[in-house]
Design an enzyme around this catalytic site. Structure first.
Site, mmCIF file in Angstrom:
data_model
loop_
_atom_site.group_PDB
_atom_site.id
_atom_site.type_symbol
_atom_site.label_atom_id
_atom_site.label_comp_id
_atom_site.label_asym_id
_atom_site.label_seq_id
_atom_site.Cartn_x
_atom_site.Cartn_y
_atom_site.Cartn_z
ATOM 1 N N ARG A 153 -21.899 -2.553 3.173
ATOM 2 C CA ARG A 153 -21.242 -3.596 3.968
ATOM 3 C C ARG A 153 -21.261 -3.224 5.451
ATOM 4 O O ARG A 153 -21.414 -4.083 6.313
ATOM 5 C CB ARG A 153 -19.800 -3.800 3.497
ATOM 6 C CG ARG A 153 -19.086 -4.898 4.273
ATOM 7 C CD ARG A 153 -17.736 -5.269 3.694
ATOM 8 N NE ARG A 153 -16.768 -4.187 3.828
ATOM 9 C CZ ARG A 153 -15.541 -4.229 3.330
ATOM 10 N NH1 ARG A 153 -15.138 -5.285 2.646
ATOM 11 N NH2 ARG A 153 -14.716 -3.217 3.490
ATOM 12 N N ARG A 156 -10.252 7.012 3.973
ATOM 13 C CA ARG A 156 -9.614 5.821 3.370
ATOM 14 C C ARG A 156 -9.337 6.066 1.891
ATOM 15 O O ARG A 156 -8.283 5.686 1.379
ATOM 16 C CB ARG A 156 -10.520 4.596 3.537
ATOM 17 C CG ARG A 156 -10.595 4.114 4.977
ATOM 18 C CD ARG A 156 -11.743 3.167 5.193
ATOM 19 N NE ARG A 156 -11.561 1.899 4.526
ATOM 20 C CZ ARG A 156 -12.520 0.974 4.416
ATOM 21 N NH1 ARG A 156 -13.731 1.199 4.924
ATOM 22 N NH2 ARG A 156 -12.276 -0.167 3.810
ATOM 23 N N ARG A 159 0.813 -1.211 0.000
ATOM 24 C CA ARG A 159 0.000 0.000 0.000
ATOM 25 C C ARG A 159 0.850 1.266 0.000
ATOM 26 O O ARG A 159 0.291 2.367 -0.050
ATOM 27 C CB ARG A 159 -0.891 0.010 1.247
ATOM 28 C CG ARG A 159 -2.359 -0.390 0.980
ATOM 29 C CD ARG A 159 -3.075 -0.400 2.309
ATOM 30 N NE ARG A 159 -4.496 -0.286 2.254
ATOM 31 C CZ ARG A 159 -5.347 -1.317 2.287
ATOM 32 N NH1 ARG A 159 -4.916 -2.552 2.279
ATOM 33 N NH2 ARG A 159 -6.641 -1.105 2.300
HETATM 34 P P1 B4P Z 1 -8.616 -3.837 3.809
HETATM 35 O O1 B4P Z 1 -9.136 -4.991 4.550
HETATM 36 O O2 B4P Z 1 -7.630 -4.113 2.744
HETATM 37 O O3 B4P Z 1 -9.953 -3.073 3.349
HETATM 38 P P2 B4P Z 1 -10.591 -2.766 1.993
HETATM 39 O O4 B4P Z 1 -9.650 -1.983 1.147
HETATM 40 O O5 B4P Z 1 -11.909 -2.143 2.354
HETATM 41 O O6 B4P Z 1 -10.935 -4.181 1.381
HETATM 42 P P3 B4P Z 1 -11.449 -4.599 -0.018
HETATM 43 O O7 B4P Z 1 -11.202 -3.575 -1.095
HETATM 44 O O8 B4P Z 1 -10.831 -5.937 -0.186
HETATM 45 O O9 B4P Z 1 -13.037 -4.756 0.177
HETATM 46 P P4 B4P Z 1 -13.884 -5.571 -0.907
HETATM 47 O O10 B4P Z 1 -13.676 -4.841 -2.163
HETATM 48 O O11 B4P Z 1 -13.672 -6.989 -0.889
HETATM 49 O O12 B4P Z 1 -7.957 -2.727 4.772
HETATM 50 C C1 B4P Z 1 -8.602 -2.224 5.937
HETATM 51 C C2 B4P Z 1 -7.636 -1.360 6.752
HETATM 52 O O13 B4P Z 1 -6.516 -2.170 7.225
HETATM 53 C C3 B4P Z 1 -6.938 -0.195 6.021
HETATM 54 O O14 B4P Z 1 -7.752 0.963 5.983
HETATM 55 C C4 B4P Z 1 -5.668 -0.010 6.888
HETATM 56 O O15 B4P Z 1 -5.958 0.680 8.076
HETATM 57 C C5 B4P Z 1 -5.291 -1.429 7.267
HETATM 58 N N1 B4P Z 1 -4.336 -2.032 6.312
HETATM 59 C C6 B4P Z 1 -4.587 -3.125 5.523
HETATM 60 N N2 B4P Z 1 -3.506 -3.410 4.763
HETATM 61 C C7 B4P Z 1 -2.565 -2.479 5.068
HETATM 62 C C8 B4P Z 1 -1.247 -2.226 4.583
HETATM 63 N N3 B4P Z 1 -0.694 -2.997 3.632
HETATM 64 N N4 B4P Z 1 -0.550 -1.186 5.105
HETATM 65 C C9 B4P Z 1 -1.087 -0.424 6.068
HETATM 66 N N5 B4P Z 1 -2.334 -0.590 6.556
HETATM 67 C C10 B4P Z 1 -3.076 -1.614 6.067
HETATM 68 O O16 B4P Z 1 -15.355 -5.404 -0.436
HETATM 69 C C11 B4P Z 1 -16.070 -4.190 -0.440
HETATM 70 C C12 B4P Z 1 -17.570 -4.445 -0.556
HETATM 71 O O17 B4P Z 1 -17.949 -4.382 -1.927
HETATM 72 C C13 B4P Z 1 -18.043 -5.810 -0.050
HETATM 73 O O18 B4P Z 1 -19.220 -5.642 0.690
HETATM 74 C C14 B4P Z 1 -18.322 -6.602 -1.321
HETATM 75 O O19 B4P Z 1 -19.351 -7.556 -1.160
HETATM 76 C C15 B4P Z 1 -18.743 -5.514 -2.270
HETATM 77 N N6 B4P Z 1 -18.447 -5.848 -3.658
HETATM 78 C C16 B4P Z 1 -17.357 -6.488 -4.128
HETATM 79 N N7 B4P Z 1 -17.426 -6.625 -5.479
HETATM 80 C C17 B4P Z 1 -18.594 -6.033 -5.852
HETATM 81 C C18 B4P Z 1 -19.233 -5.833 -7.131
HETATM 82 N N8 B4P Z 1 -18.697 -6.271 -8.261
HETATM 83 N N9 B4P Z 1 -20.411 -5.165 -7.159
HETATM 84 C C19 B4P Z 1 -20.983 -4.714 -6.008
HETATM 85 N N10 B4P Z 1 -20.433 -4.879 -4.768
HETATM 86 C C20 B4P Z 1 -19.248 -5.529 -4.711
#
Ligand code: B4P
Length: 188
Positions: free
Chosen positions: A128, A146, A89
């Site tokens: 979500r 974010r 990231r």
């Molecule tokens: P993450 O867990 O990585 O959070 P995210 O970016 O929200 O996840 P993602 O993008 O995978 O969500 P998804 O699309 O699956 O990070 C959370 C926190 O952890 C960060 O803010 C930070 O604080 C920390 N962190 C993590 N990694 C780090 C790093 N490397 N360095 C520093 N800090 C770090 O899902 C989103 C939603 O969309 C779901 O409900 C899903 O069902 C829906 N969805 C998915 N595809 C869809 C589609 N095609 N159409 C409609 N809805 C859809």
């Protein structure tokens, strides 16, 4: 080994698509978000420190997540390959990942970047948030932070992988299956 970075802003579908990709290609899924949430739930020292940063939509320090990834690579020495979801990231994380993989005689094959407009991201995350219990999905202000953090610190990695000839962007709006097909077409 097949080592892929699944990239995109928060809510782009990285976690969703990783689940399908690990099954098809028999890869190990390394999501730093999932690992950190596991630490928070287990109330480890690391989890307690990470919680406040995550709840506010800020990044956890590089050395913490790099150490976590190193441990996971060590635990999975015989893997066919990895999907890195939500990591790297920052540029420091990308450089550290290159070094860790090169020490193991391997490297990143490709970065696949899901493109989703901000309005759709906010809609997905608020939806979500209704049942995920995740504080970082619960209000629009944190979601906006974010997305800002992504634009400031994470989006520059597009150039990093583009310069290595390892970058493809993928339309991230559509059904989960449609997007999965787009990804598998590029992976080949
Ligand atoms: P993450 O867990 O990585 O959070 P995210 O970016 O929200 O996840 P993602 O993008 O995978 O969500 P998804 O699309 O699956 O990070 C959370 C926190 O952890 C960060 O803010 C930070 O604080 C920390 N962190 C993590 N990694 C780090 C790093 N490397 N360095 C520093 N800090 C770090 O899902 C989103 C939603 O969309 C779901 O409900 C899903 O069902 C829906 N969805 C998915 N595809 C869809 C589609 N095609 N159409 C409609 N809805 C859809």
């Amino acid at each position: 080994m097949l080592n892929l970075v699944l990239f995109g802003p928060p809510g782009a579908g990285k976690g969703t698509q990783s689940t399908n990709l690990i099954e098809k290609y028999n890869l190990v899924h390394l999501s730093t978000g999932d690992i950190l949430r596991g630490e928070v739930t287990a109330q480890t020292e690391l989890g307690l420190k990470a919680k406040a940063l995550m709840d506010a939509g800020n990044l956890v320090p590089d050395e913490v997540v790099i150490g976590m990834i190193n441990n996971k690579l060590e635990e999975n020495k015989n893997a066919n390959g990895f999907i890195f979801d939500g990591f790297p990231r920052t540029t420091a994380q990308a450089e550290a990942l290159d070094k860790l993989l090169s020490d193991k005689g391997t490297s990143i094959n490709h970065m696949l970047a899901l493109q989703v407009p901000d309005g759709e991201l906010i809609k997905r995350l608020l939806l979500r948030g209704k049942d995920s219990g995740r504080a970082d999905d619960a209000n629009e202000e944190v979601i906006a932070n974010r997305i800002k953090t992504y634009n400031d610190k994470t989006a520059p990695l597009i150039n990093y992988y583009q310069n290595l000839g390892k970058y493809t962007d993928i339309e991230g709006v559509g059904t989960v299956n449609e997007i999965f097909e787009r990804l598998t077409e590029v992976i080949g």
